[in-house]
Design a protein around this motif. Structure first.
Motif: not given
Length: 317
Positions: A63, A68, A100-102, A110, A113-114, A117
């Protein structure tokens, strides 16, 4: 922004993204000695190197303060090159690209979000946050593999000895500790386990086991004898990647399915998602002031890569 098209050379896939001198990069899993990677080249592979510069629990995730994070959806090893201030190069050893992008305003968002997933970190029992004694405690003959006996015919060191020789001494010296692994490490054997678990519990310790041979006796070891910790060492998780991730899941499930306890697993050779099941530890190390120096960034970097729980050998192996 990609500064050039994706490069496929038959053995590696490389993505090159624009960068600048005010951008910083974090992640890569547990990178011993580092957490901020600008100006560095990091490897995303499980190498069994427990020293500074090793990566005992890597993750194909990074990150940036650009807002992002990126997860390469792969079990292939890789190299992330942050040495060029104008661009970064992100390579994995495979002829495909899946990522995949966060997107978020802060590093903690971040990570949030990671882990949405890849899975939320396991919720540990509170005693799991205490000091643990993870030594091997049984002496075997190197040739016969049987427990060694002294001249009088008694055992030199077997599982029940852990109570007077170790656990009682912890309490006599008023030392904090929450759990003990009383078996013999790579041999994975034990004697009178149920009795030892009860005696350690009377002293305020939970009992765990090393394992290298699978979990065929888990229903008895956990459900009857009462063990509550699993330590997965390189003899079992050495193949790493998906193999190690599956091993951690099995070890975690062996506890939660056979008891009312939360799962508590120690591991090395992890990958993205290992944090769902295990505490990522930095491998066998020797106690020194220098160890403390480089483990401060190691553990910060682990936290910026998903694992909420990461640790090291306190006094050394």
């Amino acid at each position: 922004r990609e500064v050039r098209p994706l490069a496929f050379d038959g053995s590696n896939t490389v993505q090159a993204l624009a960068s600048s001198t005010n951008l910083y990069y974090f992640g890569g899993g547990q990178q011993n000695g580092y957490f901020a990677h600008q100006g560095r080249r990091i490897e995303i592979r499980a190498d069994g190197n427990w020293g500074e510069g090793g990566h005992p629990n890597p993750a194909p995730f990074y990150q940036s303060n650009a807002g992002y994070g990126a997860l390469r959806h792969t079990f292939a090893t890789g190299v992330y090159d942050f040495t060029d201030p104008a661009q970064i190069a992100l390579a994995h050893r495979e002829n495909r690209f899946d990522a995949y992008y966060f997107v978020g305003p802060t590093l903690n968002r971040l990570v949030d979000l990671y882990t949405q997933f890849t899975g939320r970190p396991n919720f540990l029992p509170i005693w799991g946050l205490e000091l643990g004694e993870a030594d091997a405690y049984m002496t075997r003959d190197k040739t016969t593999k049987e427990p060694v006996k002294d001249e009088q015919g008694g055992y030199v060191e077997v599982t029940p000895h852990v109570v007077p020789r170790l656990a009682e001494r912890y309490r006599e010296h008023d030392m904090p500790a929450g759990w003990i692994l009383p078996n013999d490490g790579y041999g994975c054997g034990y004697m009178e386990l149920e009795c030892v678990v009860q005696k350690l519990a009377a002293l305020g310790f939970y009992t765990g086991l090393w394992t290298e041979k699978g979990l065929k006796d888990a229903a008895w070891e956990v459900g009857v004898a009462g063990t509550r910790v699993r330590k997965l060492d390189v003899a079992w998780t050495g193949p790493a990647y998906q193999f190690a991730l599956d091993a951690n899941r099995q070890a975690w499930e062996s506890i939660v399915r056979n008891s009312d306890s939360r799962g508590f697993v120690w591991t090395v050779q992890g990958w993205a998602g290992t944090h769902r099941y295990a505490i990522c530890w930095t491998g066998d190390q020797y106690g020194s002031w220098d160890l403390i120096r480089y483990h401060i960034p190691t553990l910060i970097g682990a936290g910026l890569s998903g694992p909420a729980y990461a640790t090291t050998d306190i006094a050394g192996i």
